[in-house]
Design an enzyme around this catalytic site. Structure first.
Site, PDB file in Angstrom:
ATOM      1  N   VAL A  52       0.871  -1.173   0.000  1.00  0.00           N
ATOM      2  CA  VAL A  52       0.000   0.000   0.000  1.00  0.00           C
ATOM      3  C   VAL A  52       0.911   1.227   0.000  1.00  0.00           C
ATOM      4  O   VAL A  52       1.863   1.288   0.790  1.00  0.00           O
ATOM      5  CB  VAL A  52      -0.907   0.026   1.255  1.00  0.00           C
ATOM      6  CG1 VAL A  52      -1.710   1.315   1.311  1.00  0.00           C
ATOM      7  CG2 VAL A  52      -1.829  -1.184   1.265  1.00  0.00           C
ATOM      8  N   ASN A  82       8.044   0.131  11.748  1.00  0.00           N
ATOM      9  CA  ASN A  82       9.454   0.224  11.368  1.00  0.00           C
ATOM     10  C   ASN A  82       9.783   1.523  10.642  1.00  0.00           C
ATOM     11  O   ASN A  82      10.928   1.976  10.682  1.00  0.00           O
ATOM     12  CB  ASN A  82       9.795  -0.985  10.477  1.00  0.00           C
ATOM     13  CG  ASN A  82      11.088  -0.761   9.713  1.00  0.00           C
ATOM     14  OD1 ASN A  82      12.178  -0.865  10.273  1.00  0.00           O
ATOM     15  ND2 ASN A  82      10.975  -0.423   8.428  1.00  0.00           N
ATOM     16  N   SER A 132      15.634   2.404  19.179  1.00  0.00           N
ATOM     17  CA  SER A 132      17.054   2.522  18.834  1.00  0.00           C
ATOM     18  C   SER A 132      17.880   2.635  20.108  1.00  0.00           C
ATOM     19  O   SER A 132      17.400   3.150  21.124  1.00  0.00           O
ATOM     20  CB  SER A 132      17.294   3.780  17.996  1.00  0.00           C
ATOM     21  OG  SER A 132      18.685   3.962  17.788  1.00  0.00           O
ATOM     22  N   TYR A 145      16.284  12.828  16.102  1.00  0.00           N
ATOM     23  CA  TYR A 145      16.187  11.378  15.925  1.00  0.00           C
ATOM     24  C   TYR A 145      16.267  10.674  17.290  1.00  0.00           C
ATOM     25  O   TYR A 145      15.428   9.821  17.610  1.00  0.00           O
ATOM     26  CB  TYR A 145      17.312  10.888  15.006  1.00  0.00           C
ATOM     27  CG  TYR A 145      17.323   9.390  14.805  1.00  0.00           C
ATOM     28  CD1 TYR A 145      16.485   8.788  13.868  1.00  0.00           C
ATOM     29  CD2 TYR A 145      18.160   8.572  15.552  1.00  0.00           C
ATOM     30  CE1 TYR A 145      16.491   7.413  13.687  1.00  0.00           C
ATOM     31  CE2 TYR A 145      18.174   7.200  15.374  1.00  0.00           C
ATOM     32  CZ  TYR A 145      17.338   6.621  14.435  1.00  0.00           C
ATOM     33  OH  TYR A 145      17.345   5.258  14.269  1.00  0.00           O
ATOM     34  N   ALA A 147      15.608  11.828  20.208  1.00  0.00           N
ATOM     35  CA  ALA A 147      14.412  12.118  21.007  1.00  0.00           C
ATOM     36  C   ALA A 147      13.204  11.344  20.471  1.00  0.00           C
ATOM     37  O   ALA A 147      12.375  10.853  21.247  1.00  0.00           O
ATOM     38  CB  ALA A 147      14.129  13.617  20.995  1.00  0.00           C
ATOM     39  N   SER A 148      13.120  11.224  19.151  1.00  0.00           N
ATOM     40  CA  SER A 148      11.967  10.520  18.575  1.00  0.00           C
ATOM     41  C   SER A 148      11.983   9.046  18.972  1.00  0.00           C
ATOM     42  O   SER A 148      10.937   8.434  19.182  1.00  0.00           O
ATOM     43  CB  SER A 148      11.958  10.663  17.042  1.00  0.00           C
ATOM     44  OG  SER A 148      12.962   9.860  16.450  1.00  0.00           O
ATOM     45  N   LYS A 149      13.180   8.471  19.108  1.00  0.00           N
ATOM     46  CA  LYS A 149      13.267   7.065  19.483  1.00  0.00           C
ATOM     47  C   LYS A 149      12.949   6.874  20.968  1.00  0.00           C
ATOM     48  O   LYS A 149      12.403   5.850  21.365  1.00  0.00           O
ATOM     49  CB  LYS A 149      14.641   6.501  19.113  1.00  0.00           C
ATOM     50  CG  LYS A 149      14.844   6.378  17.603  1.00  0.00           C
ATOM     51  CD  LYS A 149      13.753   5.514  16.943  1.00  0.00           C
ATOM     52  CE  LYS A 149      13.999   5.273  15.467  1.00  0.00           C
ATOM     53  NZ  LYS A 149      12.962   4.398  14.852  1.00  0.00           N
ATOM     54  N   ILE A 177      23.326  -1.244  12.341  1.00  0.00           N
ATOM     55  CA  ILE A 177      22.898  -2.248  11.388  1.00  0.00           C
ATOM     56  C   ILE A 177      23.377  -1.794  10.017  1.00  0.00           C
ATOM     57  O   ILE A 177      23.158  -0.638   9.628  1.00  0.00           O
ATOM     58  CB  ILE A 177      21.352  -2.374  11.388  1.00  0.00           C
ATOM     59  CG1 ILE A 177      20.824  -2.627  12.809  1.00  0.00           C
ATOM     60  CG2 ILE A 177      20.912  -3.479  10.424  1.00  0.00           C
ATOM     61  CD1 ILE A 177      21.313  -3.887  13.467  1.00  0.00           C
TER      62      ILE A 177
END
Lengths: 251, 251
Positions: A52, A82, A132, A145, A147-149, A177
């Protein structure tokens, strides 16, 4: 092996990298899988995986994704949040647009997708969020980034508390990774080969992670073998964050 | 400044790098201090008295607090700062060495606290400060037994806070990072000359320096004071930001 036979799964951000590896792992274990991304269906995606085109930061887009999943599956057993982006800036360098971009996908996107799908999830369902190690300890110049994790980790615990026992919710906190994102970081180093050697020495496992490493943990969390696992943020980083950042042997 | 006037304090490891800085600070703040250590050195101030004290010896603990009960009638502040380190992996560590470091770092804390408790109960607001380490959270290479003892200290701290909070005794641990002491210089011995390493060590810290005994004494002083009267059962990391970050790759 068909550990997930008869189960249905939605994975956001399945175009490439970790998301794609999770899509393939769930599919290989017999689950019916739908994935999404902002662009058109990738050519090489397996024909039985549903695609989609969706932007998780847009409420109408998430609603359309849910409708497509309900139409295809009826209800949902496995949800993997994800989809994520990163912008390499400090707080002072970050613009309002950067905030909207990073928090829109990484934080609001996870919220929107969970809010849409929790009501259509089955008993003994599993939500897996990709957090993360950067949500627990900071990577330099990755302020929004990081803070968002941390938001993802907090929301993971809240969903586990509010929506158990029917739904289990956990986060995977990957370290380094090897994806296109990590390759780009090494390419920018003054001496990419030396940078890679140094980074490897900081991994007790002696290697970087692969998308398949993450997919294998996602698979376990999705399965009934993980029936008592909920509300946790599981680090998968080859031992990186178990060691002190100050290693005299690497000076 | 006499924030600790009228208070009495007992500091194990009181002749060590961090311990002696704590004793001096307490004395400056108006407290009466016993600096307990293996060797009783000349006390630097009238408010500090030295005591020959082996933390692994139960008789020493019994005697010390019997004497203090007569002299002071109570104890307000107990600092368990005595500690040793062994720079070895588990294969290199003999059982004797393992037992020795646990005897000093963990059993010593148990014995001193056990016999200090009756005096601490007589205080109007008692504070126990244990020395943990950031190594109780993340590992330094080749420091196994030390890391394990500090993890034990952290658990002991929470357990003591739980048991003795209702008696008006607060218990906290301080978890220092790199502090400039003889112990630190010994840790760097095999990696080269400390002077050549100083810049590298500073650069790994977000605040671009490592700690001094006075940095640690500042936090001990606060936790000992009545300003910290709601603080208990916590592990206070003080490391210049070292453990807030992910490993610093050389990119």
């Amino acid at each position: 092996m068909a550990r997930l036979k008869g189960k249905t799964a939605v994975v956001t951000g399945g175009r490439q990298g970790i998301g794609r590896a999770i899509v393939e792992a769930l599919h290989a274990e017999g689950a019916a899988v739908m994935t999404c991304g902002r662009g058109a269906r990738p050519d090489e995606l397996g024909p039985s995986v549903q695609w989609v085109t969706a932007d998780v930061s847009a409420p109408s887009s998430v609603e359309a994704l849910k409708c497509a999943a309900v139409e295809a599956f009826g209800s949902l057993d496995i949800l993997v949040n994800n989809a994520g982006i990163q912008i390499e800036k400090t707080v002072v360098e970050s613009s309002d647009a950067d905030w909207d971009a990073v928090m829109g996908v990484n934080a609001k996107g996870v919220f929107l997708v969970c809010r849409a799908f929790v009501p259509v999830m089955q008993q003994s369902a599993s939500i897996i969020n990709i957090g993360s190690i950067s949500g627990m300890t900071a990577d330099p110049a990755m302020a929004l980034y990081n803070a968002s994790k941390a938001f993802v980790h907090g929301l993971t615990r809240s969903i586990a508390v509010d929506h158990g026992p029917d739904i289990r919710c956990n986060a995977i906190c990957p370290g380094w990774i090897m994806t296109d994102m990590a390759d780009a970081a090494f390419a920018q180093a003054q001496d990419p080969a030396a940078a890679r050697r140094d980074a490897l020495k900081r991994h007790p496992a002696g290697r970087f992670g692969t998308p398949d490493d993450v997919a294998r943990l996602a698979l376990w969390l999705a399965s009934d073998d993980a029936g008592f696992a909920s509300g946790q943020c599981y680090t998968l980083d080859g031992g990186l964050t178990a060691a002190s950042p100050l290693n005299p042997g690497l000076f | 400044m006499t924030r600790l006037s009228g208070k009495t304090a007992f500091v194990t490891g009181g002749a060590g790098g961090i311990g002696s800085a704590i004793c001096s600070r307490f004395a400056k703040e108006g407290a009466q201090v016993v600096a307990a250590d293996l060797t009783a050195e000349e006390a630097p101030s009238g408010n500090i008295s030295s005591l020959r004290y082996d933390v692994t010896n139960e008789e020493d603990a019994k005697m010390a607090f019997e004497t203090l009960l007569e002299r002071w009638g109570k104890l307000d502040i107990l600092v368990n700062a005595a500690g040793i380190e062994i720079e070895k992996t588990i294969e290199e560590t003999s059982l004797e060495e393992w037992n020795r470091i646990f005897a000093v770092n963990v059993t010593g804390m148990f014995l001193t606290s056990k016999y200090a408790l009756p005096l601490l109960r007589r205080s109007a607001g008692a504070s126990v400060i244990n020395f943990g380490s950031y190594d109780g959270f993340i590992a330094d290479p080749g420091l196994t037994a030390y890391c394990a003892t500090k993890g034990a200290v952290h658990a002991l701290t929470r357990a003591m806070a739980c048991d003795h909070g209702p008696e008006g005794i607060r218990v906290n641990a301080i978890c220092p990072g790199y502090v400039d002491t003889p112990m630190l210089q010994s840790f760097f011995r095999d990696a080269g000359d400390i002077d050549s390493l100083k810049q590298s060590v500073r650069d790994v810290h977000p605040i671009r320096r490592y700690g001094t005994p006075d940095d640690v004494a500042n936090l001990v002083n606060w936790l000992a004071s009545d300003e910290a009267r709601y603080a208990t059962g916590q592990l206070w990391v003080i490391d210049g930001g070292l453990s807030a970050q992910v490993q610093q790759m050389k990119l």
